[in-house]
Motif scaffolding. Structure first.
Motif, PDB file in Angstrom:
ATOM      1  N   ALA A  10       0.843  -1.192   0.000  1.00 49.13           N
ATOM      2  CA  ALA A  10       0.000   0.000   0.000  1.00 49.13           C
ATOM      3  C   ALA A  10       0.875   1.238   0.000  1.00 49.13           C
ATOM      4  O   ALA A  10       2.061   1.187   0.347  1.00 49.13           O
ATOM      5  CB  ALA A  10      -0.930   0.003   1.216  1.00 49.13           C
ATOM      6  N   LYS A  11       0.279   2.371  -0.362  1.00 48.40           N
ATOM      7  CA  LYS A  11       1.017   3.633  -0.358  1.00 48.40           C
ATOM      8  C   LYS A  11       0.090   4.746   0.102  1.00 48.40           C
ATOM      9  O   LYS A  11      -1.147   4.594   0.116  1.00 48.40           O
ATOM     10  CB  LYS A  11       1.569   3.957  -1.745  1.00 48.40           C
ATOM     11  CG  LYS A  11       0.500   4.272  -2.781  1.00 48.40           C
ATOM     12  CD  LYS A  11       1.110   4.503  -4.153  1.00 48.40           C
ATOM     13  CE  LYS A  11       0.005   4.709  -5.194  1.00 48.40           C
ATOM     14  NZ  LYS A  11       0.555   4.780  -6.572  1.00 48.40           N
ATOM     15  N   PHE A  12       0.685   5.855   0.475  1.00 46.57           N
ATOM     16  CA  PHE A  12      -0.081   7.064   0.789  1.00 46.57           C
ATOM     17  C   PHE A  12       0.643   8.258   0.196  1.00 46.57           C
ATOM     18  O   PHE A  12       1.837   8.459   0.444  1.00 46.57           O
ATOM     19  CB  PHE A  12      -0.240   7.267   2.295  1.00 46.57           C
ATOM     20  CG  PHE A  12      -0.958   8.546   2.614  1.00 46.57           C
ATOM     21  CD1 PHE A  12      -2.341   8.615   2.532  1.00 46.57           C
ATOM     22  CD2 PHE A  12      -0.256   9.700   2.946  1.00 46.57           C
ATOM     23  CE1 PHE A  12      -3.017   9.808   2.784  1.00 46.57           C
ATOM     24  CE2 PHE A  12      -0.916  10.898   3.202  1.00 46.57           C
ATOM     25  CZ  PHE A  12      -2.300  10.946   3.124  1.00 46.57           C
ATOM     26  N   LEU A  13      -0.085   9.044  -0.602  1.00 49.95           N
ATOM     27  CA  LEU A  13       0.448  10.276  -1.186  1.00 49.95           C
ATOM     28  C   LEU A  13      -0.397  11.436  -0.687  1.00 49.95           C
ATOM     29  O   LEU A  13      -1.624  11.407  -0.807  1.00 49.95           O
ATOM     30  CB  LEU A  13       0.409  10.208  -2.713  1.00 49.95           C
ATOM     31  CG  LEU A  13       1.342   9.166  -3.348  1.00 49.95           C
ATOM     32  CD1 LEU A  13       1.017   8.986  -4.823  1.00 49.95           C
ATOM     33  CD2 LEU A  13       2.788   9.587  -3.165  1.00 49.95           C
ATOM     34  N   PRO A  14       0.222  12.456  -0.106  1.00 52.66           N
ATOM     35  CA  PRO A  14      -0.552  13.547   0.491  1.00 52.66           C
ATOM     36  C   PRO A  14      -1.082  14.532  -0.538  1.00 52.66           C
ATOM     37  O   PRO A  14      -0.394  14.902  -1.487  1.00 52.66           O
ATOM     38  CB  PRO A  14       0.474  14.229   1.407  1.00 52.66           C
ATOM     39  CG  PRO A  14       1.773  14.010   0.696  1.00 52.66           C
ATOM     40  CD  PRO A  14       1.667  12.648   0.059  1.00 52.66           C
ATOM     41  N   ASN A  15      -2.327  14.925  -0.362  1.00 49.61           N
ATOM     42  CA  ASN A  15      -2.929  16.021  -1.133  1.00 49.61           C
ATOM     43  C   ASN A  15      -2.935  15.734  -2.640  1.00 49.61           C
ATOM     44  O   ASN A  15      -2.853  14.587  -3.060  1.00 49.61           O
ATOM     45  CB  ASN A  15      -2.207  17.326  -0.793  1.00 49.61           C
ATOM     46  CG  ASN A  15      -2.194  17.573   0.713  1.00 49.61           C
ATOM     47  OD1 ASN A  15      -3.207  17.424   1.371  1.00 49.61           O
ATOM     48  ND2 ASN A  15      -1.026  17.936   1.267  1.00 49.61           N
ATOM     49  N   TYR A  51       4.386  15.332  -4.803  1.00 55.21           N
ATOM     50  CA  TYR A  51       3.412  15.560  -3.729  1.00 55.21           C
ATOM     51  C   TYR A  51       4.083  16.248  -2.553  1.00 55.21           C
ATOM     52  O   TYR A  51       5.221  15.930  -2.204  1.00 55.21           O
ATOM     53  CB  TYR A  51       2.797  14.230  -3.278  1.00 55.21           C
ATOM     54  CG  TYR A  51       1.964  13.571  -4.355  1.00 55.21           C
ATOM     55  CD1 TYR A  51       0.580  13.709  -4.369  1.00 55.21           C
ATOM     56  CD2 TYR A  51       2.560  12.834  -5.375  1.00 55.21           C
ATOM     57  CE1 TYR A  51      -0.187  13.124  -5.367  1.00 55.21           C
ATOM     58  CE2 TYR A  51       1.805  12.247  -6.379  1.00 55.21           C
ATOM     59  CZ  TYR A  51       0.434  12.400  -6.367  1.00 55.21           C
ATOM     60  OH  TYR A  51      -0.321  11.820  -7.359  1.00 55.21           O
ATOM     61  N   TYR A  52       3.355  17.184  -1.943  1.00 55.90           N
ATOM     62  CA  TYR A  52       3.851  17.882  -0.772  1.00 55.90           C
ATOM     63  C   TYR A  52       2.838  17.768   0.360  1.00 55.90           C
ATOM     64  O   TYR A  52       1.626  17.915   0.142  1.00 55.90           O
ATOM     65  CB  TYR A  52       4.090  19.365  -1.076  1.00 55.90           C
ATOM     66  CG  TYR A  52       5.160  19.633  -2.110  1.00 55.90           C
ATOM     67  CD1 TYR A  52       6.368  18.940  -2.097  1.00 55.90           C
ATOM     68  CD2 TYR A  52       4.958  20.593  -3.109  1.00 55.90           C
ATOM     69  CE1 TYR A  52       7.351  19.196  -3.042  1.00 55.90           C
ATOM     70  CE2 TYR A  52       5.939  20.859  -4.059  1.00 55.90           C
ATOM     71  CZ  TYR A  52       7.142  20.146  -4.021  1.00 55.90           C
ATOM     72  OH  TYR A  52       8.113  20.400  -4.958  1.00 55.90           O
ATOM     73  N   ALA A  53       3.341  17.536   1.564  1.00 63.93           N
ATOM     74  CA  ALA A  53       2.467  17.370   2.732  1.00 63.93           C
ATOM     75  C   ALA A  53       2.184  18.712   3.400  1.00 63.93           C
ATOM     76  O   ALA A  53       2.247  18.845   4.621  1.00 63.93           O
ATOM     77  CB  ALA A  53       3.094  16.392   3.720  1.00 63.93           C
ATOM     78  N   TYR A  54       1.893  19.722   2.590  1.00 64.50           N
ATOM     79  CA  TYR A  54       1.448  21.011   3.123  1.00 64.50           C
ATOM     80  C   TYR A  54       0.716  21.770   2.016  1.00 64.50           C
ATOM     81  O   TYR A  54       0.748  21.388   0.835  1.00 64.50           O
ATOM     82  CB  TYR A  54       2.611  21.828   3.679  1.00 64.50           C
ATOM     83  CG  TYR A  54       3.689  22.225   2.702  1.00 64.50           C
ATOM     84  CD1 TYR A  54       3.549  23.347   1.901  1.00 64.50           C
ATOM     85  CD2 TYR A  54       4.863  21.494   2.599  1.00 64.50           C
ATOM     86  CE1 TYR A  54       4.530  23.726   1.012  1.00 64.50           C
ATOM     87  CE2 TYR A  54       5.856  21.858   1.710  1.00 64.50           C
ATOM     88  CZ  TYR A  54       5.681  22.976   0.923  1.00 64.50           C
ATOM     89  OH  TYR A  54       6.668  23.338   0.035  1.00 64.50           O
TER      90      TYR A  54
END
Length: 380
Positions: A10-15, A51-54
């Motif tokens: 699995a993966k998670f990409l922010p925004n 991807y950026y987490a902000y």
């Protein structure tokens, strides 16, 4: 000994993904001016989005540990109760949210449903995720654990924002020098991305879907021969040694952007491919594997600039890989450091195209002081 299988990925990409033309809306302008190196770096690395987490306003949306935990939870989206059976959490990153506590226990803090389990946190850069996988693999092989999770994640973006360099630029202005940060710092602003990936490793293959048998994982370091190439929290001196942030005053840390990520680009170009990918031939010989056995070749590359260099080195060493066997998602996901190889495996694992018996070769170079990890997987 048991066998060890990746049974879920699995993966998670922010925004939302950020295209090239919007990067400086997120990263900002150093000294209020567009970067001189941006177009050159992007032309070479050929990354199209990341991807950026902000947010654009600089508000953080996720921590590194939180993203990793969300990737881990993604492994159990179809049966959330199974996460209670996990007895090992092995997590790697090169951009932890803090120096201490360890990155792994911070991820565990986001996963209260796992209960009390063993947690490990290999340090490093791109190879940290592979070290985390190897610890989980060995624990399952030895029957020390029954259900292990390996994860890798990065949150580089806060270190790339223009505000991180403002004091350095102002100091250059005070000294009446050119108010631009050096290329070794600006270079990585256009390369790096945020995100996380996770694998579930068990001693039996998944009866309800594909699995990847981990045949072997091998690593090698050339730090005994080479100086540091990529570093953070340190300053590279004339003799090639690193001076720790601990040996700078608070004012110097700000003025020299000591906590920015830096890359010795000349050393990178000269060494990163030749060292590790030449050594791959001896690893394959030792394991009794030829490139003819490999159906998919997944190299972690920071830039497509290195694709042809890897191809040339493999050809020179008599282990060519036809281009139709290569797979990378660098253009769409960006360079997510330790998590990049997880995201590549996740994509190919869940694509529905793998066939039993096919073999997947993973190759992860790490430029920090030239370390490499290689892994062979078999679809079952």
């Amino acid at each position: 000994m048991s066998e060890a299988y990746i049974t879920r990925a699995a993966k998670f990409l922010p925004n939302e993904s950020v295209p090239n033309e919007e990067m400086e809306q997120y990263l900002g302008f150093i000294n209020g001016k567009p970067s001189k190196s941006k177009s050159i770096v992007l032309r070479n690395n050929r990354i199209k989005s990341r991807y950026y987490a902000y947010t654009r306003d600089g508000e953080p949306t996720h921590t590194n540990a939180e993203m990793a935990a969300l990737a881990v939870k993604g492994l159990f989206a179809s049966d959330p109760e199974k996460i209670k059976n996990v007895d090992l959490l092995s997590c790697g990153t090169s951009s932890p949210d803090q120096i201490m506590p360890s990155h792994g226990v911070m991820i565990h803090g986001w996963l209260p449903e796992t209960g009390m389990i063993e947690v490990v946190s290999p340090s490093g850069v791109c190879c940290a995720g592979m070290h985390a996988l190897k610890y989980a693999y060995m624990s399952i092989k030895l029957k020390d654990k029954k259900m292990a999770v390996a994860a890798a994640s990065e949150r580089f973006s806060p270190s790339l924002r223009a505000g991180q360099f403002e004091e350095e630029v102002q100091q250059l202005i005070r000294l009446e020098q050119n108010p631009y940060v050096s290329f070794d710092k600006d270079f990585l602003r256009w390369m790096l991305s945020d995100g996380a990936g996770a694998f579930l490793i068990e001693g039996e293959p998944n009866p309800n879907g594909p699995s990847l048998k981990i045949e072997w994982i091998e690593g090698c370091s050339f730090a005994n021969e080479e100086e540091a190439c990529m570093y953070m929290g340190a300053h590279k001196q004339e003799d090639g040694t690193l001076k720790s942030y601990k040996d700078f005053s608070n004012e110097e840390i700000l003025e020299k952007s000591i906590f920015s990520i830096k890359q010795d680009v000349k050393l990178l170009s000269e060494k990163i491919v030749k060292l590790g990918f030449s050594n791959l031939k001896s690893i394959l010989l030792e394991k009794g594997v030829t490139m003819d056995d490999v159906d998919y070749f997944l190299p972690h590359i920071s830039s497509y600039f290195f694709e042809s260099k890897i191809e040339d080195t493999l050809n020179e060493n008599g282990i060519p890989v036809p281009k139709e066997k290569w797979f990378t998602n660098l253009a769409s996901a960006g360079n997510v450091g330790a998590a990049s190889i997880y995201m590549m495996v996740e994509e190919i694992f869940n694509c529905g195209l793998l066939k039993k018996g096919e073999k997947i070769l993973l190759a992860v170079p790490e430029s920090s002081r030239f370390s490499y990890m290689f892994c062979l997987l078999t679809v079952c």
